[in-house]
Structure formats: C-alpha cells, structure tokens
Enzyme design. Structure first.
Site, mmCIF file in Angstrom:
data_model
loop_
_atom_site.group_PDB
_atom_site.id
_atom_site.type_symbol
_atom_site.label_atom_id
_atom_site.label_comp_id
_atom_site.label_asym_id
_atom_site.label_seq_id
_atom_site.Cartn_x
_atom_site.Cartn_y
_atom_site.Cartn_z
ATOM 1 N N LYS A 1 -13.626 12.259 1.380
ATOM 2 C CA LYS A 1 -14.388 11.613 1.249
ATOM 3 C C LYS A 1 -16.100 11.718 1.779
ATOM 4 O O LYS A 1 -16.881 12.200 0.805
ATOM 5 C CB LYS A 1 -14.809 9.931 1.516
ATOM 6 C CG LYS A 1 -16.513 9.177 1.202
ATOM 7 C CD LYS A 1 -15.769 7.561 1.230
ATOM 8 C CE LYS A 1 -16.561 7.535 3.353
ATOM 9 N NZ LYS A 1 -17.775 7.170 3.436
ATOM 10 N N ASN A 2 -15.963 11.955 2.343
ATOM 11 C CA ASN A 2 -17.465 12.859 3.501
ATOM 12 C C ASN A 2 -17.516 14.288 3.606
ATOM 13 O O ASN A 2 -18.799 14.705 3.976
ATOM 14 C CB ASN A 2 -17.463 12.319 5.471
ATOM 15 C CG ASN A 2 -17.558 10.988 5.152
ATOM 16 O OD1 ASN A 2 -17.790 9.974 4.451
ATOM 17 N ND2 ASN A 2 -17.350 10.003 6.716
ATOM 18 N N ASP B 1 -15.489 6.575 12.752
ATOM 19 C CA ASP B 1 -14.229 5.572 12.032
ATOM 20 C C ASP B 1 -13.466 5.507 12.075
ATOM 21 O O ASP B 1 -12.744 5.361 11.321
ATOM 22 C CB ASP B 1 -14.705 6.775 10.770
ATOM 23 C CG ASP B 1 -16.175 6.710 10.347
ATOM 24 O OD1 ASP B 1 -16.782 5.931 10.448
ATOM 25 O OD2 ASP B 1 -16.815 8.064 9.200
ATOM 26 N N ARG C 1 -14.080 2.071 -1.645
ATOM 27 C CA ARG C 1 -15.071 3.317 -1.679
ATOM 28 C C ARG C 1 -13.970 4.373 -1.042
ATOM 29 O O ARG C 1 -14.510 5.310 -1.041
ATOM 30 C CB ARG C 1 -16.062 2.675 -0.447
ATOM 31 C CG ARG C 1 -17.069 1.813 -1.745
ATOM 32 C CD ARG C 1 -18.446 1.410 -0.181
ATOM 33 N NE ARG C 1 -18.554 2.471 0.133
ATOM 34 C CZ ARG C 1 -19.128 2.805 1.519
ATOM 35 N NH1 ARG C 1 -18.286 2.024 2.330
ATOM 36 N NH2 ARG C 1 -19.350 3.627 1.909
ATOM 37 N N ARG D 1 -29.132 2.232 10.899
ATOM 38 C CA ARG D 1 -28.624 3.342 10.497
ATOM 39 C C ARG D 1 -30.287 4.272 9.726
ATOM 40 O O ARG D 1 -30.049 4.431 8.646
ATOM 41 C CB ARG D 1 -27.809 3.573 9.304
ATOM 42 C CG ARG D 1 -26.291 3.184 9.945
ATOM 43 C CD ARG D 1 -25.761 2.799 8.480
ATOM 44 N NE ARG D 1 -24.771 4.516 8.521
ATOM 45 C CZ ARG D 1 -23.795 4.297 7.589
ATOM 46 N NH1 ARG D 1 -23.334 3.995 7.362
ATOM 47 N NH2 ARG D 1 -23.330 6.381 6.928
ATOM 48 N N CYS E 1 -27.881 -2.184 7.110
ATOM 49 C CA CYS E 1 -26.717 -1.835 6.518
ATOM 50 C C CYS E 1 -25.986 -3.210 7.729
ATOM 51 O O CYS E 1 -26.239 -3.127 8.838
ATOM 52 C CB CYS E 1 -26.594 -0.535 6.750
ATOM 53 S SG CYS E 1 -25.056 -0.300 6.759
ATOM 54 N N ARG F 1 -25.449 4.730 0.892
ATOM 55 C CA ARG F 1 -26.069 5.407 1.573
ATOM 56 C C ARG F 1 -26.067 7.225 0.849
ATOM 57 O O ARG F 1 -27.178 7.811 1.637
ATOM 58 C CB ARG F 1 -26.039 4.499 2.673
ATOM 59 C CG ARG F 1 -26.191 3.680 3.423
ATOM 60 C CD ARG F 1 -25.902 3.316 4.674
ATOM 61 N NE ARG F 1 -27.137 4.143 5.779
ATOM 62 C CZ ARG F 1 -28.305 3.946 6.064
ATOM 63 N NH1 ARG F 1 -28.543 3.170 5.349
ATOM 64 N NH2 ARG F 1 -29.018 4.304 6.650
HETATM 65 C C1 UD1 Z 1 -21.824 10.006 8.726
HETATM 66 C C2 UD1 Z 1 -21.057 9.379 7.516
HETATM 67 C C3 UD1 Z 1 -20.077 7.962 8.359
HETATM 68 C C4 UD1 Z 1 -19.828 7.905 9.875
HETATM 69 C C5 UD1 Z 1 -20.824 9.119 10.331
HETATM 70 C C6 UD1 Z 1 -20.682 9.279 12.213
HETATM 71 C C7 UD1 Z 1 -20.994 10.742 5.475
HETATM 72 C C8 UD1 Z 1 -21.036 10.032 3.997
HETATM 73 N N1 UD1 Z 1 -20.509 9.583 6.578
HETATM 74 O O1 UD1 Z 1 -23.145 9.147 8.324
HETATM 75 O O2 UD1 Z 1 -18.895 8.092 8.111
HETATM 76 O O3 UD1 Z 1 -19.774 6.984 10.649
HETATM 77 O O4 UD1 Z 1 -21.487 10.549 10.154
HETATM 78 O O5 UD1 Z 1 -19.656 10.095 12.464
HETATM 79 O O6 UD1 Z 1 -20.695 11.711 5.780
HETATM 80 N N2 UD1 Z 1 -29.343 8.693 12.932
HETATM 81 C C9 UD1 Z 1 -30.921 8.391 13.447
HETATM 82 N N3 UD1 Z 1 -32.039 8.751 11.838
HETATM 83 C C10 UD1 Z 1 -31.148 9.748 10.966
HETATM 84 C C11 UD1 Z 1 -29.866 9.470 11.173
HETATM 85 C C12 UD1 Z 1 -28.836 8.832 12.250
HETATM 86 O O7 UD1 Z 1 -31.170 7.555 14.319
HETATM 87 O O8 UD1 Z 1 -32.008 9.776 10.442
HETATM 88 C C13 UD1 Z 1 -28.302 7.691 13.698
HETATM 89 C C14 UD1 Z 1 -27.284 6.115 13.534
HETATM 90 O O9 UD1 Z 1 -28.267 5.305 13.584
HETATM 91 C C15 UD1 Z 1 -25.541 6.938 14.366
HETATM 92 C C16 UD1 Z 1 -26.723 7.767 14.627
HETATM 93 O O10 UD1 Z 1 -27.105 8.934 14.498
HETATM 94 O O11 UD1 Z 1 -26.759 6.025 15.590
HETATM 95 C C17 UD1 Z 1 -25.523 9.086 13.858
HETATM 96 O O12 UD1 Z 1 -25.505 8.781 12.667
HETATM 97 P P1 UD1 Z 1 -25.096 9.563 10.977
HETATM 98 O O13 UD1 Z 1 -24.346 10.905 11.599
HETATM 99 O O14 UD1 Z 1 -26.535 10.356 10.531
HETATM 100 O O15 UD1 Z 1 -24.680 9.201 10.153
HETATM 101 P P2 UD1 Z 1 -24.286 9.581 9.087
HETATM 102 O O16 UD1 Z 1 -24.698 10.626 8.413
HETATM 103 O O17 UD1 Z 1 -25.672 8.324 7.806
#
Ligand code: UD1
Length: 436
Positions: free
Chosen positions: A23-24, A308, A400, A122, A117, A93
């Site tokens: 998926k990712n 995950d 999903r 997030r 969320c 998202r």
């Molecule tokens: C992706 C994965 C999700 C997985 C996560 C962590 C996809 C579609 N989803 O989500 O399945 O659980 O990586 O491995 O690939 N953060 C900030 N600001 C930002 C972005 C992130 O503070 O702009 C923080 C988040 O709150 C979190 C951390 O960074 O604490 C990591 O999140 P992130 O790697 O961004 O997760 P996603 O990319 O949303």
C-alpha cells in the site's frame, strides 16, 4: 449496512500466504504519475480501498484509469485539475502526496489540509516548509493549502527534524522538476521511499543516495513515464503481520512473494521471542519454537522496528512468558488497541509512550472496535488466538490496507467470516482514512 468480522479462535493454521503489493509503495507511485503526462503501467498492485481513493483523486484531477488483466494503467495526458478536495483527503491522509507533483508540474496546487487523526497529531509542516525552501509560496485558506510557484521550483537544501516518509516522498517528487540541485538531509530510508526513487529514475530523474538519509537530486526540465510496467514491491507490513501467527496459535506458514531484506528487524525480534523463521529466496517459513519469550522494543524509522507492526506484536506478546515493554516513538496516540485487547483479557498498562504487557494470558473472544488500520490487524491476530468468538467492528480501516485478509486466513484454516448488520457509520475525527 455495516460489516463486522466474526472470528472463532483457537484453530491451528497451516499453509501458504501470497504477499500483496505494498500500500505505502503504490500510493506515492500513483501520485508520481502526475509529474509527466503519459501512460503508466503497474503490476502487483494491491486491491485496496486506499488505492481506490488515490485513483479517484487522480480521476478528479483529469487522469484516466483502466485495469487490463493484471495491469493497472493510468493515463495522465489529460490532467488539468490542481485540487485535492477535502472529501478525499479526509478519507486518506496520503492524498497529501499529490501536492509536490502538482506544484512541480503546474506551478500551483490546492490541497485540503488533513485534520486530526486517531493515532496522533500528524502534522504536515515538514512538507510545507520543504516546499517553501524550494521557492513555493504557501497560504492556508478555508481549510485548503494553496501552493504557488509561478516561476517554477528551484533546488535548495532541506533538513528534516525527523525522517518523515511522505514528506521525503513529496519533496523528492517536487525536487525532480525543480531548477538545480536539491539536498535532503535526514531523509526517510524506507523501502517504499527507495521504490519511489527508482520509479522517478526510470522517468529520467537524477537522484543520488537512495536508501540513505542524504538525498541529492538534480532537477530536470521534464520527465516521461517509465518505459516498462512497474511491479509494486511486496507489502512488508502485511508480511510482518502474518509472520506473527505462529507466536499466537499453533501455526506453520509460508509467505510467498515476500522480501525478507525489508523485514530484517521484525524477523530478528520475532526470532528473539522464540519463533523459528527461515528465508529461502522470496519465501519465508515461520513456525513456533517452544515457549514465547517477552521482548523489550521501541518503534523507530526504518530500519528500526516499524510503528505499523507495533499493534500486531503487542497481540503476540500477550502470549509471552513474563513482562514485555513496547515504546511507541512515532505516533503519540497509537495505543488505542490496548483498550480493546484489555477487553479481551490482556494485562497491559500504559505509561505515556510505553506499554507494559504481562503474559502469558489466554485471550477471550469479545466484541471489539477497530480504531485504525494496524489496530484492526492486531485485533484479528488476537481473535485468532482467543477462546471463543470475537466480533470486530470498524472494518473500513482494515479494508484500506489488507488485501483479501479473510480469504488468505481462511485458506490457512481460520474460522473467519464477514457479516452485515444495520447501523450508522461511525467515522472518527479524520474519517476512515487515518492510521497508517
Ligand atoms: C508513513 C506511512 C505510515 C507509517 C508512517 C511511519 C504512508 C502512506 N504512510 O506515514 O503507514 O505509519 O510513515 O512509518 O507511507 N511529522 C511531523 N511533521 C510532518 C510530517 C511528519 O511532525 O510534516 C511527524 C509525525 O507526526 C510522526 C513522524 O513525523 O511523528 C513520522 O511520520 P511520517 O513518517 O511523516 O508518517 P507518514 O509519512 O504520515
């Protein structure tokens, strides 16, 4: 009409499970089709609700989507739209992934701001600050992120406070069409990020450092669709979920089409807990190896233990002899499954970011609510090992991210059935699109 899963626990399982495409990996790959007009072909794509949401979004932007046998075809020659509406972003998202490609190709984009969320705050500040570094002007209006780069994007140096997966992907997609050189420091190293980078390279992009935390991207004026179909990499989270089975119930399983190299840490930790796991090319065999031992683990960005798989390994550790500790370092509210596991008889205490699991406990079937995607998988695992019948509600999350889960488990001998009932849909604050 809503659905729930009914699972009768306690049956031993054996056989093969074919791992689906990730998926990712497929979501950013689909977003990347917006970077250059033309026809893109994908194989090994998972039939998932999130994929449908992304295809709906591409359709909304003007792309044409067709399924020809096993091949998913996306034609972005006719894309003209630049808006990702709230209705789609609230469902998923990862819709934010279209922001980078749209602004890189068209010089502007209007994407609904993702809300709160169930698994944590997030935020998307890394995405937005990174785009600003590339020269985009960003304003927030009526719940939408308006992004403009009238003169086009230009290369820059970007330093992430944390190696965010989708922020790295978004900025990599923006930078491949920016003028000049971009460096991303503290970039995410997840296999899905590497897969996207390889797709972009096949489109003509110049990217160095894939798989490391330092990416160097030399922007190009234009790209073109990859000449050959792209096969989506296997889903390491799906594979990791099924690998837990022999720790929960008598089970001997073989994962087919898996990539063990992407699962090094989970496999090492499961072996430490007492599972016997052997890798033979793209097949992974797993069975129980005596009494289950407790673990002390913390989630971390790749190659650390994935957040995950945190909920799923918690289900497994309820069966281990002694005290286990799980620290969740990525998402501050990702312990919602604890409440449901407790309703099934688990002995778990949570202190801030650490859960303490006391085992072994024989779980009991109960009625439970899945609160996010990975929590749903945790409850399925728990239910398979529990005494009696479990009913799991909130299946919109499971659908999903897990392709054909019931079918795959039933083929191993599990008693699992999807049933329908009358009732109102109850979506959380960020809709069924939250949590992983
Ligand atoms: C992706 C994965 C999700 C997985 C996560 C962590 C996809 C579609 N989803 O989500 O399945 O659980 O990586 O491995 O690939 N953060 C900030 N600001 C930002 C972005 C992130 O503070 O702009 C923080 C988040 O709150 C979190 C951390 O960074 O604490 C990591 O999140 P992130 O790697 O961004 O997760 P996603 O990319 O949303």
């Amino acid at each position: 009409m809503r659905e729930y899963l009914e699972i009768e626990g306690g049956y031993s399982l054996s056989g093969e499970i074919v791992v689906s495409g990730a998926k990712n990996a497929v979501l950013p790959a689909l977003a990347a089709t917006l970077l250059a007009p033309g026809r893109y072909r994908f194989t090994n794509w998972p039939r998932l609700r999130d994929l449908c949401t992304m295809l709906e979004l591409l359709g909304h932007l003007g792309a044409r989507v067709e399924v020809r046998g096993e091949v998913l075809e996306v034609d972005t020659s006719t894309v003209e739209g630049m808006e990702a509406p709230y209705e789609l972003v609230r469902r998923m998202r990862a819709s934010i992934l279209v922001l980078g490609p749209l602004v890189a190709r068209f010089g502007r984009a209007r994407v609904a701001m993702p809300g709160g969320c169930p698994i944590g705050k997030r935020p998307v500040d890394f995405h937005l600050r990174g785009l600003e570094r590339l020269g985009a002007r960003i304003t927030l209006e009526h719940g939408y992120i308006l992004t403009r780069a009238d003169e086009g994007l230009r290369g820059a140096e970007i330093v992430f406070d944390f190696p965010s997966v989708t922020a790295t992907e978004n900025l990599m997609m923006a930078a491949v069409l920016a003028r000049g050189r971009t460096e991303i420091h503290n970039a995410a190293r997840e296999p899905e990020v590497v897969f996207l980078g390889e797709m972009l390279r096949a489109m003509g992009a110049r990217i160095e450092g894939l798989g490391t935390d330092h990416l160097i991207i030399h922007g190009r004026n234009e790209l073109s669709p990859p000449p050959a179909p792209l096969s989506i990499i296997p889903d390491r989270i799906e594979a990791g979920t099924y690998l837990m089975l022999p720790g929960l119930i008598p089970a001997e399983i073989t994962l087919v089409g898996a990539e063990a190299a992407h699962l090094e840490t989970p496999i090492a930790r499961l072996r430490e807990a007492g599972l016997e796991i052997e890798v033979e090319g793209n097949r992974i065999h797993a069975r129980a190896g005596g009494r289950l031992r407790p673990l002390r683990l913390a989630t971390a960005p790749y190659p650390g233990f994935p957040t995950d798989l945190q909920a799923q390994i918690m289900a497994l550790l309820t069966r281990a002899q002694g005290l286990s500790f799980i620290t969740e370092n990525l998402f501050e509210k990702r312990f919602q499954h604890v409440f449901e596991l407790r309703r099934m008889g688990a002995d778990i205490e949570v202190d801030e970011r650490t859960a303490v699991i006391r085992g072994p406990v024989m779980l009991q079937g109960a009625e439970v609510e899945a609160t996010d995607l990975r929590a749903s998988a945790c409850l399925v695992l728990a239910a398979l090992s529990a005494e009696g019948i479990t009913r799991i509600y909130g299946l919109e999350h499971l659908d999903r991210g897990y392709e054909g889960m019931e079918k795959k488990l039933r083929a191993l001998g599990a008693r699992i059935e999807r049933k329908r009932y009358e009732g109102p849909a109850s979506f959380g604050p960020c809709g069924p699109g939250s949590g992983g």
